[in-house]
Design an enzyme around this catalytic site. Structure first.
Site, PDB file in Angstrom:
ATOM      1  N   ASN A   9      51.374  42.122  43.646  1.00 39.06           N
ATOM      2  CA  ASN A   9      50.355  41.586  44.539  1.00 39.06           C
ATOM      3  C   ASN A   9      50.377  40.076  44.346  1.00 39.06           C
ATOM      4  OD1 ASN A   9      48.181  40.738  45.974  1.00 39.06           O
ATOM      5  ND2 ASN A   9      46.632  41.783  44.713  1.00 39.06           N
ATOM      6  N   TRP A  10      51.051  39.380  45.224  1.00 39.07           N
ATOM      7  CA  TRP A  10      51.206  37.926  45.071  1.00 39.07           C
ATOM      8  C   TRP A  10      49.930  37.168  45.362  1.00 39.07           C
ATOM      9  CZ3 TRP A  10      56.591  36.793  47.771  1.00 39.07           C
ATOM     10  CH2 TRP A  10      57.602  37.221  46.904  1.00 39.07           C
ATOM     11  N   LYS A  11      48.972  37.799  45.983  1.00 38.46           N
ATOM     12  CA  LYS A  11      47.699  37.145  46.339  1.00 38.46           C
ATOM     13  C   LYS A  11      48.014  35.876  47.160  1.00 38.46           C
ATOM     14  CE  LYS A  11      45.586  39.292  42.344  1.00 38.46           C
ATOM     15  NZ  LYS A  11      44.649  39.208  41.201  1.00 38.46           N
ATOM     16  N   HIS A  95      40.943  45.712  47.548  1.00 44.44           N
ATOM     17  CA  HIS A  95      41.116  44.994  46.275  1.00 44.44           C
ATOM     18  C   HIS A  95      39.763  44.400  45.865  1.00 44.44           C
ATOM     19  CE1 HIS A  95      42.384  42.041  43.314  1.00 44.44           C
ATOM     20  NE2 HIS A  95      43.485  42.742  43.205  1.00 44.44           N
ATOM     21  N   GLU A  97      38.962  41.644  44.756  1.00 44.68           N
ATOM     22  CA  GLU A  97      38.729  40.277  45.246  1.00 44.68           C
ATOM     23  C   GLU A  97      38.248  40.280  46.701  1.00 44.68           C
ATOM     24  OE1 GLU A  97      42.121  38.779  42.120  1.00 44.68           O
ATOM     25  OE2 GLU A  97      42.609  38.925  44.252  1.00 44.68           O
ATOM     26  N   GLU A 167      41.994  49.240  38.850  1.00 46.47           N
ATOM     27  CA  GLU A 167      42.070  47.858  38.349  1.00 46.47           C
ATOM     28  C   GLU A 167      40.704  47.447  37.808  1.00 46.47           C
ATOM     29  OE1 GLU A 167      43.677  45.421  41.715  1.00 46.47           O
ATOM     30  OE2 GLU A 167      45.434  45.445  40.431  1.00 46.47           O
ATOM     31  N   GLY A 173      43.526  39.035  35.985  1.00 45.94           N
ATOM     32  CA  GLY A 173      43.707  37.585  35.844  1.00 45.94           C
ATOM     33  C   GLY A 173      43.146  37.009  34.567  1.00 45.94           C
ATOM     34  N   SER A 213      46.206  42.429  34.339  1.00 45.34           N
ATOM     35  CA  SER A 213      46.977  41.757  33.280  1.00 45.34           C
ATOM     36  C   SER A 213      48.143  42.576  32.751  1.00 45.34           C
ATOM     37  CB  SER A 213      46.032  41.334  32.138  1.00 45.34           C
ATOM     38  OG  SER A 213      45.096  40.386  32.623  1.00 45.34           O
ATOM     39  N   GLY A 234      49.625  41.242  39.399  1.00 43.36           N
ATOM     40  CA  GLY A 234      49.400  39.920  39.974  1.00 43.36           C
ATOM     41  C   GLY A 234      50.299  38.899  39.303  1.00 43.36           C
ATOM     42  N   GLY A 235      49.746  38.163  38.371  1.00 47.45           N
ATOM     43  CA  GLY A 235      50.446  37.030  37.755  1.00 47.45           C
ATOM     44  C   GLY A 235      51.859  37.306  37.304  1.00 47.45           C
TER      45      GLY A 235
HETATM   46  O1  LIG Z   1      44.698  42.005  40.841  1.00 49.22           O
HETATM   47  C1  LIG Z   1      45.712  42.407  40.313  1.00 49.22           C
HETATM   48  C2  LIG Z   1      46.739  43.111  41.103  1.00 49.22           C
HETATM   49  O2  LIG Z   1      46.215  43.535  42.342  1.00 49.22           O
HETATM   50  C3  LIG Z   1      46.010  42.156  38.865  1.00 49.22           C
HETATM   51  O3  LIG Z   1      46.220  40.777  38.701  1.00 49.22           O
HETATM   52  P1  LIG Z   1      46.815  40.278  37.284  1.00 49.22           P
HETATM   53  O4  LIG Z   1      48.066  41.099  37.025  1.00 49.22           O
HETATM   54  O5  LIG Z   1      47.096  38.821  37.492  1.00 49.22           O
HETATM   55  O6  LIG Z   1      45.742  40.572  36.270  1.00 49.22           O
END
Ligand SMILES: O=C(CO)COP(=O)(O)O
Length: 253
Positions: A9-11, A95, A97, A167, A173, A213, A234-235
């Site tokens: 998920n590159w956001k 998600h 967010e 999640e 994050g 994470s 994500g990251g």
């Molecule tokens: O929100 C996420 C994937 O959708 C998780 O993000 P991180 O891997 O950066 O914690």
């Protein structure tokens, strides 16, 4: 039993050129789709180009959100019909967010899940608790409610085309990852909810990812757990080497 699925998920990261360079760099290094499903969910602007680049490779491309209406006066939104037309394979829905920053409701999530399925797009349906909810012992209740609302009105057949992503919000994050046992327990609870709603076969078949994470250093432990079928990352999915290590772990799980 269930093929692992590792989704990036590159956001709201990467320029267009960085996104193209990333897919060019990985597209011929993806493990066999017989062993793992590899997905990159990129910013919507890049999807047509990335879908073309990924054609005839083992990489699938996903969106990070979509509206549930076919079309209409919804400024800035993207419809399921638009994603289907450019052959997007997956879409992340609900998600945390989007729930937090864009007030996405369980009702909207349910509508989006149904819309994605009706357009042949695999929904990755997100759920997860806040730190306060976890500390108050409400984790299982929270994720169970989110899953029930997200799946409301779906048939057993439709549920087979869904991926659920657990999640924990406090792990997203932050560098704080749920322990593999905790993540496994919650994913097991989610599977039990699916069994109550749709029966044992549906529960056994549905894939449940963990997200929050996830890194190359911790993914093997997570994937070693019976109830965890993959990761939504994500990251650690933003760098080529790291993402390829995550895929390797998925292929070897
Ligand atoms: O929100 C996420 C994937 O959708 C998780 O993000 P991180 O891997 O950066 O914690």
């Amino acid at each position: 039993m269930r093929k692992p699925i590792i989704a990036a998920n590159w956001k709201m990261y990467k320029t267009f050129d960085e996104a193209v360079d990333f897919v060019e760099a990985i597209k011929d290094k993806i493990p066999s789709a017989e062993k793992v499903d590899a997905v990159v969910c990129a910013p919507a602007l890049y999807l047509p180009t990335l879908v073309d680049l990924a054609k005839d490779t083992e990489l699938a491309i996903g969106a990070q959100n979509m509206h549930y209406e076919e079309e209409g006066a919804f400024t800035g939104e993207i419809s399921p019909k638009m994603l289907e037309a450019i052959q997007v394979d997956y879409v992340i829905i609900g998600h945390s967010e989007r729930r937090e920053y864009f007030n996405e409701t369980d009702e909207a999530v349910n509508k989006k899940v149904k819309a994605a399925l009706s357009h042949g797009i695999v929904p990755i349906v997100c759920c997860g608790e806040t730190l306060e909810e976890r500390e108050a012992g409400h984790t299982e209740e929270k994720v169970a409610n989110q899953v029930k609302e997200a799946l409301a009105g779906l048939t057993e057949e439709e549920v087979q085309h869904i991926v659920i992503a657990y999640e924990p919000i406090w792990a997203i994050g932050t560098g704080k990852t749920a322990t593999a046992d905790d993540a496994n327990a919650v994913c097991g609870h989610i599977r039990k909810v699916v069994e109550e709603l749709y029966g044992k076969a549906a529960a056994e078949n549905i894939r449940i990812q963990y997200g929050g994470s996830v890194k190359p250093e911790n993914i093997e432990d997570l994937l070693s757990k019976e109830q965890i079928d993959g990761a939504l990352v994500g990251g650690a999915s933003l760098q080529v080497e790291s993402y390829l290590k995550l895929l390797e772990a998925g292929a070897n799980a």
